[in-house]
Design a protein around this motif. Sequence first.
Motif, PDB file in Angstrom:
ATOM      1  N   ALA A 161      63.656  13.109  14.947  1.00 51.22           N
ATOM      2  CA  ALA A 161      62.607  13.945  14.354  1.00 51.22           C
ATOM      3  C   ALA A 161      62.034  13.272  13.109  1.00 51.22           C
ATOM      4  O   ALA A 161      60.816  13.296  12.873  1.00 51.22           O
ATOM      5  CB  ALA A 161      63.173  15.325  14.003  1.00 51.22           C
ATOM      6  N   ALA A 162      62.935  12.657  12.318  1.00 43.63           N
ATOM      7  CA  ALA A 162      62.478  11.986  11.104  1.00 43.63           C
ATOM      8  C   ALA A 162      61.570  10.811  11.441  1.00 43.63           C
ATOM      9  O   ALA A 162      60.530  10.601  10.796  1.00 43.63           O
ATOM     10  CB  ALA A 162      63.669  11.519  10.279  1.00 43.63           C
ATOM     11  N   MET A 163      61.958  10.030  12.456  1.00 45.14           N
ATOM     12  CA  MET A 163      61.129   8.886  12.841  1.00 45.14           C
ATOM     13  C   MET A 163      59.780   9.347  13.380  1.00 45.14           C
ATOM     14  O   MET A 163      58.748   8.739  13.106  1.00 45.14           O
ATOM     15  CB  MET A 163      61.858   8.041  13.879  1.00 45.14           C
ATOM     16  N   GLY A 164      59.803  10.432  14.171  1.00 43.90           N
ATOM     17  CA  GLY A 164      58.535  10.957  14.682  1.00 43.90           C
ATOM     18  C   GLY A 164      57.625  11.419  13.557  1.00 43.90           C
ATOM     19  O   GLY A 164      56.416  11.129  13.549  1.00 43.90           O
ATOM     20  N   SER A 165      58.212  12.137  12.597  1.00 41.25           N
ATOM     21  CA  SER A 165      57.422  12.592  11.447  1.00 41.25           C
ATOM     22  C   SER A 165      56.919  11.407  10.632  1.00 41.25           C
ATOM     23  O   SER A 165      55.777  11.395  10.151  1.00 41.25           O
ATOM     24  CB  SER A 165      58.273  13.516  10.569  1.00 41.25           C
ATOM     25  N   PHE A 166      57.800  10.407  10.496  1.00 43.38           N
ATOM     26  CA  PHE A 166      57.423   9.215   9.721  1.00 43.38           C
ATOM     27  C   PHE A 166      56.245   8.497  10.369  1.00 43.38           C
ATOM     28  O   PHE A 166      55.278   8.124   9.699  1.00 43.38           O
ATOM     29  CB  PHE A 166      58.633   8.288   9.609  1.00 43.38           C
ATOM     30  N   MET A 167      56.313   8.303  11.668  1.00 44.28           N
ATOM     31  CA  MET A 167      55.243   7.598  12.373  1.00 44.28           C
ATOM     32  C   MET A 167      53.953   8.406  12.333  1.00 44.28           C
ATOM     33  O   MET A 167      52.857   7.839  12.171  1.00 44.28           O
ATOM     34  CB  MET A 167      55.642   7.325  13.819  1.00 44.28           C
ATOM     35  N   LEU A 168      54.062   9.753  12.457  1.00 46.27           N
ATOM     36  CA  LEU A 168      52.874  10.590  12.388  1.00 46.27           C
ATOM     37  C   LEU A 168      52.239  10.516  10.999  1.00 46.27           C
ATOM     38  O   LEU A 168      51.012  10.370  10.866  1.00 46.27           O
ATOM     39  CB  LEU A 168      53.236  12.032  12.725  1.00 46.27           C
ATOM     40  N   ALA A 169      53.120  10.593   9.986  1.00 42.70           N
ATOM     41  CA  ALA A 169      52.609  10.488   8.605  1.00 42.70           C
ATOM     42  C   ALA A 169      51.988   9.129   8.357  1.00 42.70           C
ATOM     43  O   ALA A 169      50.947   9.002   7.689  1.00 42.70           O
ATOM     44  CB  ALA A 169      53.739  10.754   7.613  1.00 42.70           C
ATOM     45  N   LEU A 170      52.605   8.076   8.918  1.00 40.44           N
ATOM     46  CA  LEU A 170      52.083   6.730   8.752  1.00 40.44           C
ATOM     47  C   LEU A 170      50.708   6.595   9.403  1.00 40.44           C
ATOM     48  O   LEU A 170      49.778   6.038   8.826  1.00 40.44           O
ATOM     49  CB  LEU A 170      53.054   5.714   9.350  1.00 40.44           C
ATOM     50  N   ALA A 171      50.583   7.130  10.614  1.00 40.63           N
ATOM     51  CA  ALA A 171      49.303   7.046  11.318  1.00 40.63           C
ATOM     52  C   ALA A 171      48.212   7.815  10.573  1.00 40.63           C
ATOM     53  O   ALA A 171      47.092   7.319  10.390  1.00 40.63           O
ATOM     54  CB  ALA A 171      49.458   7.585  12.743  1.00 40.63           C
ATOM     55  N   CYS A 172      48.560   9.035  10.116  1.00 37.81           N
ATOM     56  CA  CYS A 172      47.577   9.836   9.380  1.00 37.81           C
ATOM     57  C   CYS A 172      47.189   9.155   8.063  1.00 37.81           C
ATOM     58  O   CYS A 172      46.016   9.145   7.673  1.00 37.81           O
ATOM     59  CB  CYS A 172      48.138  11.232   9.095  1.00 37.81           C
ATOM     60  N   SER A 173      48.190   8.574   7.409  1.00 37.90           N
ATOM     61  CA  SER A 173      47.921   7.916   6.127  1.00 37.90           C
ATOM     62  C   SER A 173      47.062   6.678   6.324  1.00 37.90           C
ATOM     63  O   SER A 173      46.156   6.402   5.518  1.00 37.90           O
ATOM     64  CB  SER A 173      49.234   7.543   5.441  1.00 37.90           C
ATOM     65  N   ILE A 174      47.337   5.921   7.384  1.00 37.62           N
ATOM     66  CA  ILE A 174      46.526   4.721   7.645  1.00 37.62           C
ATOM     67  C   ILE A 174      45.081   5.115   7.941  1.00 37.62           C
ATOM     68  O   ILE A 174      44.136   4.478   7.471  1.00 37.62           O
ATOM     69  CB  ILE A 174      47.129   3.915   8.808  1.00 37.62           C
ATOM     70  N   ALA A 175      44.923   6.217   8.720  1.00 34.85           N
ATOM     71  CA  ALA A 175      43.569   6.684   9.015  1.00 34.85           C
ATOM     72  C   ALA A 175      42.859   7.129   7.734  1.00 34.85           C
ATOM     73  O   ALA A 175      41.680   6.809   7.518  1.00 34.85           O
ATOM     74  CB  ALA A 175      43.622   7.833  10.015  1.00 34.85           C
ATOM     75  N   ALA A 176      43.593   7.871   6.879  1.00 33.49           N
ATOM     76  CA  ALA A 176      43.002   8.317   5.616  1.00 33.49           C
ATOM     77  C   ALA A 176      42.685   7.125   4.712  1.00 33.49           C
ATOM     78  O   ALA A 176      41.649   7.092   4.036  1.00 33.49           O
ATOM     79  CB  ALA A 176      43.941   9.291   4.909  1.00 33.49           C
ATOM     80  N   THR A 177      43.600   6.138   4.720  1.00 41.01           N
ATOM     81  CA  THR A 177      43.383   4.939   3.904  1.00 41.01           C
ATOM     82  C   THR A 177      42.174   4.163   4.391  1.00 41.01           C
ATOM     83  O   THR A 177      41.355   3.683   3.607  1.00 41.01           O
ATOM     84  CB  THR A 177      44.634   4.042   3.945  1.00 41.01           C
ATOM     85  N   GLU A 178      42.049   4.044   5.714  1.00 40.01           N
ATOM     86  CA  GLU A 178      40.904   3.344   6.300  1.00 40.01           C
ATOM     87  C   GLU A 178      39.602   4.029   5.890  1.00 40.01           C
ATOM     88  O   GLU A 178      38.623   3.371   5.526  1.00 40.01           O
ATOM     89  CB  GLU A 178      41.031   3.340   7.826  1.00 40.01           C
ATOM     90  N   ARG A 179      39.629   5.343   5.926  1.00 39.99           N
ATOM     91  CA  ARG A 179      38.429   6.093   5.542  1.00 39.99           C
ATOM     92  C   ARG A 179      38.122   5.911   4.059  1.00 39.99           C
ATOM     93  O   ARG A 179      36.963   5.734   3.670  1.00 39.99           O
ATOM     94  CB  ARG A 179      38.636   7.568   5.859  1.00 39.99           C
ATOM     95  N   PHE A 180      39.173   5.952   3.246  1.00 44.06           N
ATOM     96  CA  PHE A 180      38.978   5.772   1.798  1.00 44.06           C
ATOM     97  C   PHE A 180      38.454   4.372   1.481  1.00 44.06           C
ATOM     98  O   PHE A 180      37.528   4.203   0.697  1.00 44.06           O
ATOM     99  CB  PHE A 180      40.293   6.027   1.064  1.00 44.06           C
ATOM    100  N   VAL A 181      39.081   3.368   2.120  1.00 43.77           N
ATOM    101  CA  VAL A 181      38.651   1.986   1.875  1.00 43.77           C
ATOM    102  C   VAL A 181      37.193   1.807   2.294  1.00 43.77           C
ATOM    103  O   VAL A 181      36.410   1.139   1.610  1.00 43.77           O
ATOM    104  CB  VAL A 181      39.571   1.001   2.619  1.00 43.77           C
ATOM    105  N   SER A 182      36.821   2.428   3.410  1.00 47.26           N
ATOM    106  CA  SER A 182      35.429   2.334   3.854  1.00 47.26           C
ATOM    107  C   SER A 182      34.485   2.973   2.850  1.00 47.26           C
ATOM    108  O   SER A 182      33.391   2.463   2.584  1.00 47.26           O
ATOM    109  CB  SER A 182      35.268   3.002   5.225  1.00 47.26           C
ATOM    110  N   SER A 183      34.929   4.110   2.268  1.00 49.28           N
ATOM    111  CA  SER A 183      34.081   4.788   1.284  1.00 49.28           C
ATOM    112  C   SER A 183      33.916   3.964   0.011  1.00 49.28           C
ATOM    113  O   SER A 183      32.941   4.141  -0.718  1.00 49.28           O
ATOM    114  CB  SER A 183      34.661   6.159   0.941  1.00 49.28           C
ATOM    115  N   VAL A 184      34.884   3.077  -0.243  1.00 53.68           N
ATOM    116  CA  VAL A 184      34.796   2.217  -1.429  1.00 53.68           C
ATOM    117  C   VAL A 184      33.984   0.963  -1.125  1.00 53.68           C
ATOM    118  O   VAL A 184      33.120   0.554  -1.910  1.00 53.68           O
ATOM    119  CB  VAL A 184      36.203   1.838  -1.937  1.00 53.68           C
ATOM    120  N   THR A 185      34.251   0.335   0.007  1.00 51.92           N
ATOM    121  CA  THR A 185      33.598  -0.943   0.317  1.00 51.92           C
ATOM    122  C   THR A 185      32.162  -0.769   0.811  1.00 51.92           C
ATOM    123  O   THR A 185      31.352  -1.676   0.650  1.00 51.92           O
ATOM    124  CB  THR A 185      34.411  -1.709   1.367  1.00 51.92           C
ATOM    125  N   ARG A 186      31.864   0.379   1.436  1.00 51.81           N
ATOM    126  CA  ARG A 186      30.520   0.576   1.958  1.00 51.81           C
ATOM    127  C   ARG A 186      29.466   0.509   0.852  1.00 51.81           C
ATOM    128  O   ARG A 186      28.446  -0.193   1.008  1.00 51.81           O
ATOM    129  CB  ARG A 186      30.428   1.909   2.703  1.00 51.81           C
TER     130      ARG A 186
END
Length: 465
Positions: A161-186
């Motif tokens: 369960a911890a690994m599943g939550s970790f991977m889900l959090a990682l995926a969501c965070s990477i998506a949020a980070t990608e969006r944030f980075v795009s908002s900065v670099t654009r």
Amino acid sequence: MQMRRALLKKFALVLLAALFLNSLIFYGASSRSILNSTREDMLYILESADSLLEYGGDLNGQVARLELVTDRYDSRLTVIAADGSVAADTGADAASLDNHLGREEVEAALAEGSGYAIRRSATLGRTMLYVAMRSAHSDNVLRLAVPYSGMREYLPLLFPAAMGSFMLALACSIAATERFVSSVTRPLRVISREMLKVRGDYRSLKFEPSPYPEINVIADTTMEMSRDVEEYLARIEKEKQIRQEFFSNASHELKTPITSIQGYAELLEGGLIRDENMQRDFAGRIKKEAVRMTGLINDILMISRLETKEAEVVMTDVRVSVLLEEIVGGLKPQAAAGQVFIHIDCQPLMIRANAQHMRELFTNLIGNAVKYNRPGGQVWVNVRESDRQMVARVRDNGVGIPEDSLDRIFERFYRVDKGRSRKQGGTGLGLSIVKHIVGYYHGTIRVESKLDEGSEFVVTLPMEA
């Protein structure tokens, strides 16, 4: 792209570190919670046993009846006397056991009422949790020991369960980070594209506002720099135009006396002029043109030295009243010829400056007031000290200056009345020299004038150069 990858990499590392730290905190907090919960349960069992035991009877027999329960859960119940000797134990013969007075949990129970310890049991060969409690009905200490593994027991259940939550959090965070980075670099890419589109016209720069003030600062700074560049280029173009006009006017002004001198010299050389009076007249005209040309060259050199500030300037204490008397004395013939009266009102003062500069400044201002006056006209010269500054006013009631010429009178070779200026022998550089001298000493000059009423020039210079 490098900035984008760097930001993503750093965000991913920070995220991993945060999740790892969160896991450690969760592990520690959960371990502490499980320990506290187990201790409370064991204390409750000890309290129950304490209320059931008859300490005046056969303790070994009473404790022996509990072995079926303790053996089932791999636990041990021990009754310890106040001196540390074992009175009864469900797992071993009490007489064969060592004195328990030095055990950590027993010491805490005797001192504080209850205590616990986690250690490996030499008898059972496994890690045990020992909870001890001082009896409420006797001087004995009751101790319960149970196998204890803490969070390790739950890891097999929690890990998926911890690994599943970790991977889900990682995926969501990477998506949020990608969006944030795009908002900065654009916005940065937009700024770059706009800058590349500029082809000399910096007024075409326009940036959409960013949600981040820091990005807006970059855009605003870029806009400000573009305006500065535009102003700088305009200033260079204006200076280029001024230089071209200067060389054109200078060559014209120099060519006129040279042409006159050449013409008079050729007539004299050819022997066409035999009359001695006419010869002397031509020689006088040659001399006059030569003097005019010398004055023009000197004025040009004066402006050049003031602009470049390369020549060494000797500063002295200049007595202004004495200087004005000398200047007015030199202008008396010209003033008398034009029937102009000069009035001097000078406070006794000395200014730290170059004497030649002050002479040029006052000579040009007073000379112009005399030159562009009318018969019976007046010139007033007033000099005062105010707040460690010399304030000089030169006023006349002459012909005045048209309003549309006030902004140009300090330009080189500019003449309001070209015909009159040439007739009076001016070079067109007098007021330009005045302005350069005032600028050299970080002073100010202003002019007020009305056509056919007169003009007033006000110069302010610091007393100490």
